[in-house]
Scaffold this active site. Structure first.
Site, PDB file in Angstrom:
ATOM      1  NE  ARG A   1      21.396  40.321  62.336  1.00 34.85           N
ATOM      2  CZ  ARG A   1      20.317  39.721  61.839  1.00 34.85           C
ATOM      3  NH1 ARG A   1      20.423  38.535  61.283  1.00 34.85           N
ATOM      4  NH2 ARG A   1      19.150  40.317  61.898  1.00 34.85           N
TER       5      ARG A   1
ATOM      6  CG  ASP B   1      14.447  43.654  66.169  1.00 37.09           C
ATOM      7  OD1 ASP B   1      13.369  43.714  66.785  1.00 37.09           O
ATOM      8  OD2 ASP B   1      14.609  44.217  65.062  1.00 37.09           O
TER       9      ASP B   1
ATOM     10  CG  HIS C   1      11.685  35.387  58.945  1.00 32.23           C
ATOM     11  ND1 HIS C   1      11.962  36.442  58.102  1.00 32.23           N
ATOM     12  CD2 HIS C   1      10.868  34.560  58.250  1.00 32.23           C
ATOM     13  CE1 HIS C   1      11.330  36.255  56.947  1.00 32.23           C
ATOM     14  NE2 HIS C   1      10.651  35.132  57.012  1.00 32.23           N
TER      15      HIS C   1
ATOM     16  CB  CYS D   1      20.383  21.185  74.524  1.00 31.89           C
ATOM     17  SG  CYS D   1      18.633  21.177  74.954  1.00 31.89           S
TER      18      CYS D   1
ATOM     19  N   GLY E   1       7.988  48.815  56.705  1.00 32.02           N
ATOM     20  CA  GLY E   1       9.442  48.646  56.676  1.00 32.02           C
ATOM     21  C   GLY E   1       9.919  47.329  56.116  1.00 32.02           C
TER      22      GLY E   1
ATOM     23  CB  SER F   1      12.544  45.124  50.578  1.00 36.65           C
ATOM     24  OG  SER F   1      12.834  43.768  50.882  1.00 36.65           O
TER      25      SER F   1
ATOM     26  CG  ASN G   1       9.087  50.348  52.928  1.00 38.20           C
ATOM     27  OD1 ASN G   1       9.460  49.926  54.021  1.00 38.20           O
ATOM     28  ND2 ASN G   1       9.688  50.027  51.798  1.00 38.20           N
TER      29      ASN G   1
ATOM     30  CD  GLU H   1      13.669  52.042  49.047  1.00 34.73           C
ATOM     31  OE1 GLU H   1      14.357  52.968  48.587  1.00 34.73           O
ATOM     32  OE2 GLU H   1      14.120  50.941  49.399  1.00 34.73           O
TER      33      GLU H   1
HETATM   34  P1  OAD Z   1      14.912  44.604  53.773  1.00 36.79           P
HETATM   35  O1  OAD Z   1      16.262  45.077  54.167  1.00 36.79           O
HETATM   36  O2  OAD Z   1      14.785  43.757  52.559  1.00 36.79           O
HETATM   37  O3  OAD Z   1      13.952  45.868  53.540  1.00 36.79           O
HETATM   38  C1  OAD Z   1      13.824  46.895  54.468  1.00 36.79           C
HETATM   39  C2  OAD Z   1      12.842  47.930  53.918  1.00 36.79           C
HETATM   40  O4  OAD Z   1      12.687  48.933  54.898  1.00 36.79           O
HETATM   41  C3  OAD Z   1      13.301  48.623  52.622  1.00 36.79           C
HETATM   42  O5  OAD Z   1      12.235  48.640  51.689  1.00 36.79           O
HETATM   43  C4  OAD Z   1      13.666  50.038  53.078  1.00 36.79           C
HETATM   44  O6  OAD Z   1      13.363  51.018  52.111  1.00 36.79           O
HETATM   45  C5  OAD Z   1      12.761  50.212  54.284  1.00 36.79           C
HETATM   46  N1  OAD Z   1      13.292  51.137  55.312  1.00 36.79           N
HETATM   47  C6  OAD Z   1      14.571  51.371  55.662  1.00 36.79           C
HETATM   48  N2  OAD Z   1      14.657  52.257  56.656  1.00 36.79           N
HETATM   49  C7  OAD Z   1      13.379  52.618  56.954  1.00 36.79           C
HETATM   50  C8  OAD Z   1      12.781  53.522  57.887  1.00 36.79           C
HETATM   51  N3  OAD Z   1      13.513  54.229  58.751  1.00 36.79           N
HETATM   52  N4  OAD Z   1      11.435  53.629  57.893  1.00 36.79           N
HETATM   53  C9  OAD Z   1      10.672  52.909  57.026  1.00 36.79           C
HETATM   54  N5  OAD Z   1      11.169  52.058  56.123  1.00 36.79           N
HETATM   55  C10 OAD Z   1      12.506  51.912  56.080  1.00 36.79           C
HETATM   56  O7  OAD Z   1      14.273  43.907  55.062  1.00 36.79           O
HETATM   57  P2  OAD Z   1      13.026  42.908  55.159  1.00 36.79           P
HETATM   58  O8  OAD Z   1      11.990  43.249  54.138  1.00 36.79           O
HETATM   59  O9  OAD Z   1      12.626  42.860  56.579  1.00 36.79           O
HETATM   60  O10 OAD Z   1      15.019  36.947  56.336  1.00 36.79           O
HETATM   61  O11 OAD Z   1      13.699  41.545  54.763  1.00 36.79           O
HETATM   62  C11 OAD Z   1      12.919  40.376  54.767  1.00 36.79           C
HETATM   63  C12 OAD Z   1      13.753  39.186  55.134  1.00 36.79           C
HETATM   64  O12 OAD Z   1      14.904  39.117  54.295  1.00 36.79           O
HETATM   65  C13 OAD Z   1      14.354  39.220  56.533  1.00 36.79           C
HETATM   66  O13 OAD Z   1      13.459  38.794  57.536  1.00 36.79           O
HETATM   67  C14 OAD Z   1      15.519  38.298  56.418  1.00 36.79           C
HETATM   68  C15 OAD Z   1      16.062  38.787  55.109  1.00 36.79           C
HETATM   69  O14 OAD Z   1      16.836  37.932  54.369  1.00 36.79           O
HETATM   70  C16 OAD Z   1      15.763  35.922  56.761  1.00 36.79           C
HETATM   71  O15 OAD Z   1      16.888  36.063  57.225  1.00 36.79           O
HETATM   72  C17 OAD Z   1      15.087  34.596  56.609  1.00 36.79           C
END
Ligand code: OAD
Length: 228
Positions: free
Chosen positions: A51, A86, A101, A128, A168, A170, A194, A196
């Site tokens: 990544r 990122d 995070h 380190c 963006g 979920s 978002n 959806e």
């Molecule tokens: P998710 O993958 O759970 O959700 C991404 C969201 O973005 C979804 O609701 C998609 O519908 C939406 N999405 C996708 N493409 C999009 C676009 N082009 N424009 C707008 N929306 C879009 O990602 P996160 O919610 O960021 O944590 O996940 C939260 C955490 O879960 C992350 O930080 C990570 C993960 O496990 C850790 O690793 C601790």
């Protein structure tokens, strides 16, 4: 403002919970917990090395750029809290930014507690840069079961904000998923942008569904025009 993986999707970074997302190919308990790292550090390093390398192939998208424009032009207070590891917000120019995070381009020494920038691959023998002990550094990523960074500053911002925007994400992972309720309880207006409806959709006053690269620049334009 809270951002998640969806804001970086149009840059070409996989989200977590899409059908082709990161958690389809990898189990969270194999690569994103302290127990996984203790059991098989090589596997965890491989996951984050891939990544981290991918970051060098992507650029900020229109949504990152719009939030950076907001950072420069918004006359009042602003804080972008990102769940993303990122560096696309800062490469676009956002400055008022917290990585709750952690960061892919960061390492953390579990021996001396030093946090440092780390650009290349990391392995179980890496040293380190401060204490030079080998084998005790890890990616500076908050894993499941660990406390996110900057929670005090984030709580203070949630208590004080007039507007809370989630972009963006979920709404599947706490504590970030609960920020909207805290902000709403304190009287803030709430907006979700978002692709959806998220899991927390019922807590938002307003929704804009569509691509972040389209909806975020539109919303920033409106906000700055109204503020002028
Ligand atoms: P998710 O993958 O759970 O959700 C991404 C969201 O973005 C979804 O609701 C998609 O519908 C939406 N999405 C996708 N493409 C999009 C676009 N082009 N424009 C707008 N929306 C879009 O990602 P996160 O919610 O960021 O944590 O996940 C939260 C955490 O879960 C992350 O930080 C990570 C993960 O496990 C850790 O690793 C601790």
């Amino acid at each position: 403002m809270l951002t998640g993986a969806g804001i970086s999707a149009e840059s070409g970074l996989a989200t977590f919970r899409a059908s082709d997302g990161l958690w389809e190919d990898h189990r969270i308990e194999d690569v994103a917990t302290p127990e996984a790292f203790a059991r098989d550090p090589g596997l965890v390093h491989d996951f984050y090395n891939a990544r981290r390398a991918r970051l060098g192939e992507v650029e900020p998208d229109a949504a990152h750029r719009a939030l950076a424009r907001l950072d420069v032009e918004w006359p009042g207070e602003l804080l972008v809290v990102t769940q993303n590891v990122d560096d696309l917000h800062e490469r676009a120019g956002s400055r008022r930014l917290l990585h709750m995070h952690g960061e892919l381009r960061g390492g953390w020494c579990t021996a001396c507690n030093n946090r440092f920038r780390w650009d290349g691959p990391m392995d179980s023998f890496a040293r380190c840069p401060k204490c030079a002990l080998p084998g005790l550094i890890r990616p500076d990523i908050v894993w499941f079961g660990e406390m996110p960074y900057e929670m005090e500053a984030i709580d203070a911002a949630l208590m004080a904000c007039d507007l809370f925007v989630a972009i963006g994400t979920s709404g599947a992972v706490y504590p970030a998923a609960g920020f909207v309720q805290t902000a709403a309880y304190r009287g803030a207006a709430t907006l979700e942008i978002n692709l959806e409806p998220s899991q927390g959709r019922i807590f938002f006053d307003e929704h804009r569904f569509g691509l972040a690269g389209v909806e975020v620049p539109k919303w920033v334009d409106e906000l700055l025009t109204d503020a002028a």
